[in-house]
Design a protein around this motif. Structure first.
Motif, short mmCIF file in Angstrom:
data_model
loop_
_atom_site.label_atom_id
_atom_site.label_comp_id
_atom_site.label_asym_id
_atom_site.label_seq_id
_atom_site.Cartn_x
_atom_site.Cartn_y
_atom_site.Cartn_z
N SER A 1 0.81 -1.22 0.00
CA SER A 1 0.00 0.00 0.00
C SER A 1 0.84 1.28 0.00
O SER A 1 0.30 2.37 -0.17
N THR A 2 2.15 1.15 0.17
CA THR A 2 3.04 2.32 0.08
C THR A 2 3.48 2.58 -1.35
O THR A 2 4.11 3.60 -1.62
N ARG A 3 3.16 1.68 -2.28
CA ARG A 3 3.61 1.83 -3.66
C ARG A 3 2.61 2.64 -4.48
O ARG A 3 1.39 2.53 -4.27
N PRO A 4 3.09 3.44 -5.42
CA PRO A 4 2.19 4.21 -6.27
C PRO A 4 1.21 3.30 -7.01
O PRO A 4 1.60 2.28 -7.58
N GLY A 5 -0.04 3.67 -6.99
CA GLY A 5 -1.07 2.90 -7.66
C GLY A 5 -1.67 1.80 -6.81
O GLY A 5 -2.67 1.19 -7.21
#
Length: 209
Positions: free
Chosen positions: A118-122
């Motif tokens: 959930s910390t990754r873009p998208g």
């Protein structure tokens, strides 16, 4: 010692350190009570350490239904991550509620994956992961649960209450009264936000073995 194929559920509150701890704890207890009243469990949801809850279920569908119920009960004030693991649950000490087994290891792996992904873009809307090694495992359950996450993330906070009413099976008048709006306004929320296909998907996930 009891060993059985089960589904373990771990739930962790997002950004809980920034919350009013007393209010959060009261909300967690109320949401756990709602989930336990709505969904049968081998070991009902209960708070463990800090802002984490855990429970054990006979099926993936029951575990997902409990997670959906708790999540919608806490929303929009708090959001949660859910890790589900299908495998063995070993009861080490029933009196002290100490358990072990692959279902718990997989549930921990799943919730850690959610926290990282959930910390990754998208992927900011990711809240659910399933790791299931049981023979009955459905490979589509994991990605489908995240489509539910993505749909919920797009809803305005007020609309989440309407979604909760649909999920609980309230009729339109009762749901509108609880939300403090007219029945026509509640119906408009359902149509505009495509809530019926969303609830249909959640219910289908809730039927999984």
């Amino acid at each position: 010692m009891d060993v059985a194929p089960r589904v373990a559920l771990l739930i962790d509150v997002v950004a809980s350190r920034a919350a009013d701890r007393s209010a959060l704890h009261a909300a967690i207890l109320a949401a756990a009570d709602a989930a336990n009243a709505a969904v049968p469990a081998v070991d009902p949801l209960y708070p463990t350490v800090g802002d984490e809850l855990q429970g054990v279920y006979r099926s993936l569908g029951d575990a997902l239904s409990a997670a959906f119920t708790l999540r919608l009960t806490l929303a929009p004030g708090w959001d949660v991550r859910c890790g589900l693991g299908g495998g063995e649950v070993i009861v080490v000490d029933a009196a002290r509620r100490i358990q072990d087994g692959s279902a718990w290891w997989l549930a921990r792996e799943a919730i850690d994956w959610v926290a990282e992904r959930s910390t990754r873009p998208g992927y900011e809307a990711v809240r659910t992961a399933i790791r299931d090694e049981r023979p009955a495992a459905d490979p589509l359950a994991d990605p489908t649960a995240r489509l539910v996450d993505a749909h919920i993330a797009r809803l305005r906070p007020a609309v989440v209450g309407t979604l909760r009413g649909l999920w609980e099976g309230l009729d339109n008048a009762a749901a509108a009264e609880r939300e403090g709006i007219s029945p026509s306004a509640n119906s408009q929320r359902i149509r505009t936000n495509q809530l019926r296909p969303l609830v249909d998907t959640m219910r289908a996930l809730g039927e999984l073995p």
